[in-house]
Design an enzyme around this catalytic site. Structure first.
Site, PDB file in Angstrom:
ATOM      1  N   HIS A  40     -13.546   2.766   6.365  1.00  0.00           N
ATOM      2  CA  HIS A  40     -13.678   4.224   6.363  1.00  0.00           C
ATOM      3  C   HIS A  40     -14.101   4.682   7.739  1.00  0.00           C
ATOM      4  CE1 HIS A  40     -17.244   2.183   4.808  1.00  0.00           C
ATOM      5  NE2 HIS A  40     -17.977   3.087   5.452  1.00  0.00           N
TER       6      HIS A  40
ATOM      7  N   ASN B 282     -18.304   1.739  10.866  1.00  0.00           N
ATOM      8  CA  ASN B 282     -19.375   0.762  10.762  1.00  0.00           C
ATOM      9  C   ASN B 282     -18.773  -0.549  10.253  1.00  0.00           C
ATOM     10  OD1 ASN B 282     -21.475   2.466  11.588  1.00  0.00           O
ATOM     11  ND2 ASN B 282     -21.716   3.302   9.524  1.00  0.00           N
TER      12      ASN B 282
ATOM     13  N   GLY C 234     -24.673  -1.637   9.433  1.00  0.00           N
ATOM     14  CA  GLY C 234     -25.057  -1.035   8.155  1.00  0.00           C
ATOM     15  C   GLY C 234     -23.894  -0.731   7.235  1.00  0.00           C
TER      16      GLY C 234
HETATM   17  P1  AMP Z   1     -21.083   2.679   5.482  1.00  0.00           P
HETATM   18  O1  AMP Z   1     -22.568   2.537   5.357  1.00  0.00           O
HETATM   19  O2  AMP Z   1     -20.588   2.822   6.896  1.00  0.00           O
HETATM   20  O3  AMP Z   1     -20.349   1.590   4.727  1.00  0.00           O
HETATM   21  O4  AMP Z   1     -20.703   4.060   4.816  1.00  0.00           O
HETATM   22  C1  AMP Z   1     -20.524   4.222   3.448  1.00  0.00           C
HETATM   23  C2  AMP Z   1     -20.628   5.691   3.198  1.00  0.00           C
HETATM   24  O5  AMP Z   1     -20.121   5.939   1.904  1.00  0.00           O
HETATM   25  C3  AMP Z   1     -22.050   6.236   3.254  1.00  0.00           C
HETATM   26  O6  AMP Z   1     -22.147   7.261   4.239  1.00  0.00           O
HETATM   27  C4  AMP Z   1     -22.267   6.784   1.836  1.00  0.00           C
HETATM   28  O7  AMP Z   1     -23.049   7.959   1.814  1.00  0.00           O
HETATM   29  C5  AMP Z   1     -20.837   7.014   1.367  1.00  0.00           C
HETATM   30  N1  AMP Z   1     -20.670   6.990  -0.067  1.00  0.00           N
HETATM   31  C6  AMP Z   1     -21.153   6.080  -0.933  1.00  0.00           C
HETATM   32  N2  AMP Z   1     -20.811   6.390  -2.191  1.00  0.00           N
HETATM   33  C7  AMP Z   1     -20.078   7.537  -2.110  1.00  0.00           C
HETATM   34  C8  AMP Z   1     -19.448   8.376  -3.062  1.00  0.00           C
HETATM   35  N3  AMP Z   1     -19.501   8.117  -4.371  1.00  0.00           N
HETATM   36  N4  AMP Z   1     -18.795   9.477  -2.618  1.00  0.00           N
HETATM   37  C9  AMP Z   1     -18.758   9.775  -1.308  1.00  0.00           C
HETATM   38  N5  AMP Z   1     -19.330   9.008  -0.350  1.00  0.00           N
HETATM   39  C10 AMP Z   1     -19.979   7.921  -0.746  1.00  0.00           C
END
Ligand code: AMP
Ligand code: ZN
Length: 114
Positions: free
Chosen positions: A100, A87, A93
């Site tokens: 990642h 993303n 979003g």
């Molecule tokens: P995005 O919205 O593509 O930036 O994805 C960020 C992702 O990080 C989301 O799917 C969240 O659920 C995940 N996320 C946020 N905080 C944590 C955390 N502490 N541990 C694991 N995943 C996380």
């Protein structure tokens, strides 16, 4: 970047559920899974998004796909299928500004996404 959550995972300052790690990447379970398998694969180097990557980052981002394949094998979704997604920016979003790769699988995934 010291205040980046995912960099803190890389430095082991905050615990997370690691599923794969090598010299250049770390993979861990998403805290809010959107599918039975939802793993985030990140470069250990802080890069905020695809938008600001440089040619220097090409190899490690390719390596994320290779790591995702290994994890898909371990999670036994390599035959059923999976999605690997970066993303990028507001319309996608993106909420965490450390690149990642979302590895999603374990159920049929709709296309196009919402
Ligand atoms: P995005 O919205 O593509 O930036 O994805 C960020 C992702 O990080 C989301 O799917 C969240 O659920 C995940 N996320 C946020 N905080 C944590 C955390 N502490 N541990 C694991 N995943 C996380
Ligand atoms: Zn970071």
């Amino acid at each position: 970047m010291s205040d980046c959550l995912f960099c803190k995972f890389v430095r082991k300052e905050i615990p997370t559920r690691v599923v794969f790690e090598d010299d250049s990447c770390l993979a861990f379970e998403d805290i809010n899974p959107k599918a039975p398998v939802h793993v985030l694969v990140i470069p250990k180097k802080h890069v905020a998004s695809i938008n600001v990557m440089t040619m220097e980052d090409e190899a490690v981002l390719g390596h994320l796909a290779f790591a995702a394949r290994q994890i898909a094998l371990e999670k036994k979704i390599d035959q059923s299928g999976y999605r690997a997604v970066f993303n990028t920016g507001p319309d996608a979003g993106q909420s965490v500004f450390h690149i990642h790769l979302h590895l999603l699988g374990g159920r049929p995934l709709a296309w196009p996404p919402g």
